[in-house]
Design a protein around this motif. Sequence first.
Motif, mmCIF file in Angstrom:
data_model
loop_
_atom_site.group_PDB
_atom_site.id
_atom_site.type_symbol
_atom_site.label_atom_id
_atom_site.label_comp_id
_atom_site.label_asym_id
_atom_site.label_seq_id
_atom_site.Cartn_x
_atom_site.Cartn_y
_atom_site.Cartn_z
ATOM 1 N N VAL B 9 0.669 -1.081 0.148
ATOM 2 C CA VAL B 9 0.083 -0.201 0.360
ATOM 3 C C VAL B 9 0.850 1.332 -0.066
ATOM 4 N N PHE B 10 0.223 2.526 -0.667
ATOM 5 C CA PHE B 10 1.146 3.123 -0.816
ATOM 6 C C PHE B 10 0.754 4.654 0.295
ATOM 7 N N VAL B 11 1.578 5.033 0.829
ATOM 8 C CA VAL B 11 1.372 5.902 2.214
ATOM 9 C C VAL B 11 2.150 6.918 2.428
ATOM 10 N N VAL B 45 5.888 2.669 1.137
ATOM 11 C CA VAL B 45 5.154 1.266 0.851
ATOM 12 C C VAL B 45 5.034 0.176 2.151
ATOM 13 N N THR B 66 -4.332 3.292 -2.032
ATOM 14 C CA THR B 66 -4.240 2.035 -3.858
ATOM 15 C C THR B 66 -2.505 1.368 -3.039
#
Lengths: 431, 137
Positions: B9-11, B45, B66
């Motif tokens: 997951v993109f953070v 990520v 995402t």
Amino acid sequence: MFWQKEFETMKRDKLEKLQLKRLKETAALVYNKVPYYKKLFKAKGVTPGHIKTLEDISKLPFTTRDDLQKNYPDKLLTIHHHDTMRLHTSSGTTGKPKAVFFTRKDIDVAANNIARCLTMTGVTKADVLQNMMSYGLFTGGLMMHYGAEKVGALVIPSAIGNTERQLLLMEDFKTTSIHLTPSYALYLSDIFEKKGPAFRKKIKLKRAYMGAEPYTEETKKKIEKILKVKVYNSYGLTEMNGPGVAFECEYQNGMHLWEDSYLMEIVDPKTDRPLPDGETGELILTTLTREGMPIIRYRTRDITAIIPEKCKCGRTHRRIMRIKGRADDMFIMRGVNIYPQQIERVLMSVAHVEKNYQIYLDEGDKIKVKVEITKKLFDGNLEHLKKLQADLTEKLRTEILVRPSVELVEPGSLPISEGKAKRVFDNRKIY
Amino acid sequence: MPILKQLSVFVQNQPGKIERLTSVLAENKINILAFNIASSGEYGVIKIIVDKPELAHKKYKEAGLTAYLSEVLGIVMKDKPGGLNDVAKIIAKNRLNVENAYVYVPKSRKNAMLIIDVRDIKAVKQNLEFEKKLKKR
Ligand SMILES: [Zn+2]
């Protein structure tokens, strides 16, 4: 194919002679019939008699959007509105709209220019043109309609929206050409992708005319690929008759501007200094044949450049480049003029990020570009993101000559851009 | 050698961002088995192994995050001295191109598992299976 070969390929000296004659007539007309113009001329110390050559146009006053709004509803007319036939308006960012009146002849000239545009991209009376632009006060619908009728094509006035019905018309009446905005074309592309290749096979589309909003070469390519059409760029504005002021020919390389109808200049938007062909600046247009409401040196605020080279098609009317941006959006960073569209173009080509970006100008002439990460761009690999960030930084530096810092942000963290979203945030102190 | 599903997951590195990831899982009664953060400073990520990866992927997408679902290799580490060394040998022997690795301790707590993110996982898996067959002969 030519609609009016002798006019479209007229020798430059003959064309310029015609322009000078029409410029003199137009200047005399507004000077004598429109008190506001007389006042503007006097303030600059000029009379129509001062125009001896085409270059003398730079002695005349500019007309701004503000001038049009100030003279709303009908103070710039040369005749009583009883003698005009059509009204179109164009909304300003604030306040009153800009009202533009047309006589029968004015509409005829506008339609004739559109007929040239359509013919040079291959439209004949055997074609079916679905006009997917809004009909009404906006010129995009009606003016294109009149132009296509002049060619004798079958015109479907479908206007914008109701996509299912648009597709039905397209299929049942074997539409070959569509006229639409780039944003609607992008939406239509999504629908075509969803419906798949079997659906596309039933559709006879060959070409799409796109205008009314600036768009990038990448957007054009994307639409050409998905819709399987040739996309022709169209430039126009209501103040100058709407669509078909300038249009791409079969070579799709810059838009021929009809110089027997408009006198064009490019000036530096900050200094008003005239710029030579090839240099980028604000497009200034003077109507050369308009009777009801001629406009002198209109500041379009659109940024482009005149292409100096001759076009292979044989037309002598010079071409302008794709609109690079709006003079109002321009910002200066370390002495360099930068347009958000330049940044958008890079983002599109490298990252397909389309509209999801913002530009921040910070103290110390720093520029930061925030880019939303999209599903397409993300494969779970941090190294890939870092590489993307580095690529974007480098390509942007090459384009705008200033090294930006690129920040990747989560999708949806930037406000959704509906039409004219705010993209540039200038946090620099003004000295 | 098991293949597991991993969510990436993109953070953005901002307060509350990670909490958002975990709360989506909690709301849907999804258990986190392993968790790893790789950060570049402004963003990072997050890699997560959960008991219901497909459901988690769906819920993340619904939450506008995402997320990317991929397969990773799990290598069992014997819970005894030299356990990690054995794993290192496997990595070297198979020429695994490790992009990322972290440890997963199953509920049984018998043997820990090293989760490794390798390029071209399908090929790696085939090699491993092939070698196993050779040994059995
Ligand atoms: Zn041409």
